[in-house]
Design a protein around this motif. Sequence first.
Motif, mmCIF file in Angstrom:
data_model
loop_
_atom_site.group_PDB
_atom_site.id
_atom_site.type_symbol
_atom_site.label_atom_id
_atom_site.label_comp_id
_atom_site.label_asym_id
_atom_site.label_seq_id
_atom_site.Cartn_x
_atom_site.Cartn_y
_atom_site.Cartn_z
ATOM 1 N N ASN A 40 -9.113 -16.530 67.852
ATOM 2 C CA ASN A 40 -10.173 -16.440 66.846
ATOM 3 C C ASN A 40 -10.978 -15.151 67.008
ATOM 4 O O ASN A 40 -11.247 -14.450 66.035
ATOM 5 C CB ASN A 40 -11.105 -17.658 66.943
ATOM 6 N N MET A 41 -11.359 -14.852 68.244
ATOM 7 C CA MET A 41 -12.102 -13.622 68.504
ATOM 8 C C MET A 41 -11.210 -12.405 68.271
ATOM 9 O O MET A 41 -11.649 -11.400 67.702
ATOM 10 C CB MET A 41 -12.636 -13.616 69.929
ATOM 11 N N ASP A 42 -9.968 -12.489 68.696
ATOM 12 C CA ASP A 42 -9.038 -11.368 68.508
ATOM 13 C C ASP A 42 -8.880 -11.043 67.027
ATOM 14 O O ASP A 42 -8.845 -9.871 66.634
ATOM 15 C CB ASP A 42 -7.673 -11.697 69.120
ATOM 16 N N PHE A 43 -8.774 -12.082 66.213
ATOM 17 C CA PHE A 43 -8.635 -11.889 64.770
ATOM 18 C C PHE A 43 -9.897 -11.276 64.187
ATOM 19 O O PHE A 43 -9.837 -10.334 63.377
ATOM 20 C CB PHE A 43 -8.330 -13.231 64.087
ATOM 21 N N TRP A 44 -11.046 -11.782 64.588
ATOM 22 C CA TRP A 44 -12.318 -11.259 64.074
ATOM 23 C C TRP A 44 -12.471 -9.777 64.416
ATOM 24 O O TRP A 44 -12.865 -8.966 63.568
ATOM 25 C CB TRP A 44 -13.478 -12.069 64.659
ATOM 26 N N VAL A 45 -12.159 -9.421 65.650
ATOM 27 C CA VAL A 45 -12.250 -8.020 66.085
ATOM 28 C C VAL A 45 -11.247 -7.156 65.322
ATOM 29 O O VAL A 45 -11.566 -6.034 64.906
ATOM 30 C CB VAL A 45 -12.011 -7.900 67.607
ATOM 31 N N ALA A 46 -10.038 -7.679 65.109
ATOM 32 C CA ALA A 46 -9.015 -6.943 64.362
ATOM 33 C C ALA A 46 -9.487 -6.666 62.933
ATOM 34 O O ALA A 46 -9.242 -5.577 62.389
ATOM 35 C CB ALA A 46 -7.707 -7.723 64.346
ATOM 36 N N CYS A 47 -10.181 -7.637 62.341
ATOM 37 C CA CYS A 47 -10.717 -7.460 60.986
ATOM 38 C C CYS A 47 -11.805 -6.396 60.963
ATOM 39 O O CYS A 47 -11.887 -5.598 60.018
ATOM 40 C CB CYS A 47 -11.267 -8.785 60.455
ATOM 41 N N GLU A 48 -12.642 -6.387 61.986
ATOM 42 C CA GLU A 48 -13.693 -5.369 62.081
ATOM 43 C C GLU A 48 -13.071 -3.982 62.209
ATOM 44 O O GLU A 48 -13.527 -3.023 61.573
ATOM 45 C CB GLU A 48 -14.599 -5.653 63.285
ATOM 46 N N ASP A 49 -12.049 -3.858 63.024
ATOM 47 C CA ASP A 49 -11.364 -2.569 63.193
ATOM 48 C C ASP A 49 -10.672 -2.144 61.894
ATOM 49 O O ASP A 49 -10.646 -0.958 61.558
ATOM 50 C CB ASP A 49 -10.328 -2.650 64.319
ATOM 51 N N TYR A 50 -10.131 -3.121 61.194
ATOM 52 C CA TYR A 50 -9.419 -2.831 59.943
ATOM 53 C C TYR A 50 -10.343 -2.186 58.912
ATOM 54 O O TYR A 50 -9.922 -1.297 58.159
ATOM 55 C CB TYR A 50 -8.816 -4.120 59.384
ATOM 56 N N LYS A 51 -11.587 -2.616 58.885
ATOM 57 C CA LYS A 51 -12.547 -2.076 57.921
ATOM 58 C C LYS A 51 -12.771 -0.570 58.117
ATOM 59 O O LYS A 51 -13.169 0.131 57.191
ATOM 60 C CB LYS A 51 -13.890 -2.803 58.044
ATOM 61 N N LYS A 52 -12.503 -0.094 59.324
ATOM 62 C CA LYS A 52 -12.701 1.323 59.635
ATOM 63 C C LYS A 52 -11.413 2.136 59.482
ATOM 64 O O LYS A 52 -11.405 3.342 59.703
ATOM 65 C CB LYS A 52 -13.214 1.468 61.075
ATOM 66 N N THR A 53 -10.337 1.462 59.114
ATOM 67 C CA THR A 53 -9.039 2.124 59.011
ATOM 68 C C THR A 53 -8.999 3.078 57.810
ATOM 69 O O THR A 53 -9.530 2.765 56.742
ATOM 70 C CB THR A 53 -7.915 1.087 58.854
ATOM 71 N N SER A 54 -8.357 4.216 57.986
ATOM 72 C CA SER A 54 -8.222 5.179 56.898
ATOM 73 C C SER A 54 -7.299 4.614 55.826
ATOM 74 O O SER A 54 -6.393 3.830 56.134
ATOM 75 C CB SER A 54 -7.657 6.504 57.422
ATOM 76 N N PRO A 55 -7.511 4.972 54.566
ATOM 77 C CA PRO A 55 -6.690 4.431 53.466
ATOM 78 C C PRO A 55 -5.195 4.612 53.678
ATOM 79 O O PRO A 55 -4.403 3.751 53.284
ATOM 80 C CB PRO A 55 -7.175 5.240 52.257
ATOM 81 N N SER A 56 -4.783 5.692 54.310
ATOM 82 C CA SER A 56 -3.351 5.959 54.497
ATOM 83 C C SER A 56 -2.691 4.975 55.462
ATOM 84 O O SER A 56 -1.487 4.745 55.398
ATOM 85 C CB SER A 56 -3.153 7.389 55.016
ATOM 86 N N LYS A 57 -3.488 4.380 56.351
ATOM 87 C CA LYS A 57 -2.929 3.457 57.345
ATOM 88 C C LYS A 57 -3.272 1.997 57.043
ATOM 89 O O LYS A 57 -2.853 1.098 57.753
ATOM 90 C CB LYS A 57 -3.460 3.813 58.740
ATOM 91 N N ARG A 58 -4.049 1.804 55.994
ATOM 92 C CA ARG A 58 -4.576 0.473 55.695
ATOM 93 C C ARG A 58 -3.480 -0.546 55.408
ATOM 94 O O ARG A 58 -3.516 -1.676 55.904
ATOM 95 C CB ARG A 58 -5.533 0.576 54.510
ATOM 96 N N SER A 59 -2.479 -0.173 54.623
ATOM 97 C CA SER A 59 -1.422 -1.111 54.243
ATOM 98 C C SER A 59 -0.649 -1.616 55.455
ATOM 99 O O SER A 59 -0.414 -2.821 55.601
ATOM 100 C CB SER A 59 -0.469 -0.431 53.255
ATOM 101 N N THR A 60 -0.277 -0.686 56.329
ATOM 102 C CA THR A 60 0.491 -1.056 57.527
ATOM 103 C C THR A 60 -0.319 -1.978 58.434
ATOM 104 O O THR A 60 0.188 -2.996 58.923
ATOM 105 C CB THR A 60 0.893 0.201 58.315
#
Length: 208
Positions: free
Chosen positions: A95-115
């Motif tokens: 649960n925490m791992d997923f939440w942190v992954a989502c937080e990191d995803y929000k900072k991802t550049s558009p070019s890497k977002r899909s992957t």
Amino acid sequence: MCKGLATLPATCLKSAKDIKHKISFLLQKPEPQAADQKLMKVNTTAAAAAAAAAKRVPTAAEVGKWKESFSHMMSSETGRMVFTSFLKSEFSEENMDFWVACEDYKKTSPSKRSTQAKQIYQQYVEADAPHEVNLDAVTREETKQNVENACPSCFGEAQKMIYTLMEKDSYRRFLNSKVMQKLCQNATAQEKKNCDCAENRQALTGGA
């Protein structure tokens, strides 16, 4: 010099060429891929930060904030580390791992977002994922459709649901756990030690 080499037995020349070939091969040995090196560096840095956070004794004020609200604890790196340790004891650290992954995803550049969106979905959201989190069927399907567009908020509802699950379920048990009791004891002891040291310094300064 060339004449001397010519007089050497053929076996010696062959051995010399073999050695030269092996040395050249070693010198030309490809370095690890840049992506692998970067991943190793990130993992090492994260592990070092986690170890440092785990070793640091939180202050009584920090622990007090964590007891006050779940949001205070989640906004603290040390708080998240402590809570993650508790989640591991309950086998629900995904649960925490997923939440942190989502937080990191929000900072991802558009070019890497899909992957990255697909990786998070496959790791935590889809049915029978390696670290599947507890989502209802509607949210799971909605997230699946969102991932196809990979917008910054595609995990919004799923992340919110897992946050609420941790707050209403695991966090309440955490407040009454031995982990929290130990934290309070350690924080109080550390605070008393700091006060004693301060008083001793003051006494020594005054005596001087």
